[in-house]
Design a protein around this motif. Structure first.
Motif, short mmCIF file in Angstrom:
data_model
loop_
_atom_site.label_atom_id
_atom_site.label_comp_id
_atom_site.label_asym_id
_atom_site.label_seq_id
_atom_site.Cartn_x
_atom_site.Cartn_y
_atom_site.Cartn_z
N ALA A 79 38.34 -35.86 26.74
CA ALA A 79 39.50 -36.69 26.44
C ALA A 79 39.53 -37.19 25.01
O ALA A 79 40.60 -37.50 24.48
N ASP A 80 38.36 -37.25 24.36
CA ASP A 80 38.37 -37.81 23.00
C ASP A 80 37.07 -37.46 22.29
O ASP A 80 36.11 -36.99 22.91
N ASN B 98 40.07 -29.08 25.30
CA ASN B 98 39.58 -29.96 26.37
C ASN B 98 38.37 -29.39 27.10
O ASN B 98 37.80 -30.06 27.96
N TYR C 164 38.57 -32.33 22.23
CA TYR C 164 37.53 -31.98 21.28
C TYR C 164 38.16 -31.37 20.04
O TYR C 164 39.08 -30.55 20.12
N ALA D 72 36.44 -44.07 17.70
CA ALA D 72 37.14 -43.14 18.58
C ALA D 72 38.37 -42.60 17.85
O ALA D 72 39.17 -43.36 17.31
N ILE E 32 42.80 -28.77 19.01
CA ILE E 32 42.31 -29.71 20.01
C ILE E 32 42.04 -28.95 21.31
O ILE E 32 42.91 -28.27 21.83
N GLY F 103 40.88 -40.75 19.09
CA GLY F 103 42.13 -40.72 19.85
C GLY F 103 42.86 -39.39 19.77
O GLY F 103 44.09 -39.35 19.74
N LEU F 104 42.10 -38.30 19.75
CA LEU F 104 42.71 -36.97 19.60
C LEU F 104 43.20 -36.38 20.91
O LEU F 104 44.02 -35.47 20.92
N GLY F 105 42.68 -36.87 22.01
CA GLY F 105 43.06 -36.30 23.30
C GLY F 105 42.25 -35.07 23.65
O GLY F 105 42.61 -34.31 24.57
#
Length: 272
Positions: free
Chosen positions: A196-197, A174, A215, A209, A172, A211-213
């Motif tokens: 963010a997602d 950002n 990319y 969505a 993940i 919801g991974l927080g």
């Protein structure tokens, strides 16, 4: 009269026989459990693990070498940790650094194997026209280990590409930078920060969505991390191997990881 129990691996140390017996029994129990659970993929992994346990002894007989007990114990634990704990028990998911630990150890072990191949050649009485320097042997061991690491990443990529197994785990992020987002169609990278997602748009227009927080990076960071820790493991053993040759085989640490010719254990007059 009480019969003496024969070791599973005759001629090997008691610790190796003990660990080999415990690990093999554990794999058998897991195999039976997974069979009744109808998880036949895990059953196959157990059978594969039992076969891999036999590889050191097969190589000893075929190549006429002696694999040190320390090296063989680490190999057995490595196989068990990768196949049984990592795959079947999902330690790769439960413990984020499990894969990193195994790749580091893999780099170390492959460097030891690569070094031993050159060391056996260097000590061969059939090849007396040249003698390899410690630096050369260390470099060969390092390159052998890194090549094995790269080939394994090729294998993981192929499994992900053709069978969608997700062996190259995602990360993940950002922040991303890509020239594909350049509105002018040029070679200028466009940086996107504070992601963010990820939102998936399906062919029917529906949006989801995740919801991974951040990319979802597909495998590249995992691959580079694996190669980097392989590099660390290979470098550590290459340095150890260098001083082993420099001191003419007197290093106790390196000798615990380097297979040697079977004749090395015989008196000089009995060697071929």
């Amino acid at each position: 009269m009480k019969r003496e129990r024969k070791p599973l691996r005759p001629g090997k140390g008691k610790w190796l026989n003990f660990i080999y017996g415990i690990l093999r029994l554990s794999v058998f129990l897991v195999l039976i459990a997974q069979f009744f659970n109808r998880d036949y993929e895990s059953v196959f992994l157990c059978i594969l693990t039992l076969f891999l346990f036999l590889v050191p002894s097969i190589l000893e007989r075929r190549l006429r070498v002696v694999v040190p007990d320390t090296l063989e114990i680490i190999i057995l634990l490595f196989i068990y940790a990768a196949e049984i704990l990592g795959e079947i028990r999902a330690y790769y998911i439960q413990f984020p650094y499990w894969d990193t630990m195994l790749h580091t150890l893999n780099g170390f072990l492959c460097a030891a194997i690569g070094f031993s191949l050159v060391d056996l050649l260097n000590r061969s009485t059939k090849i007396s026209t040249f003698s390899l320097s410690p630096v050369y042997m260390a470099v060969v061991a390092f390159c052998f280990s890194m090549t094995v690491g790269v080939m394994w990443e090729f294998f993981e990529c192929a499994m992900d590409r053709f069978f969608l197994l997700d062996m190259q785990k995602d990360a993940i992020m950002n922040t991303i930078s890509s020239v594909m987002l350049d509105p002018a169609g040029g070679n200028t990278p466009v940086i996107i920060q504070d992601i963010a997602d990820v939102i998936i748009v399906h062919s029917d227009g529906a949006q989801q969505a995740l919801g991974l927080g951040g990319y979802l990076d597909v495998g590249i960071w995992d691959t580079m991390k694996d190669l980097f820790v392989n590099f660390i493991g290979a470098t550590v053993f290459s340095i150890i191997g260098y001083f082993y040759v420099k001191q003419r085989g007197k290093g106790k640490l390196a000798s615990s990881f380097i297979p040697r010719r079977r004749e090395d254990l015989l008196p000089t007059k009995d060697r071929r």
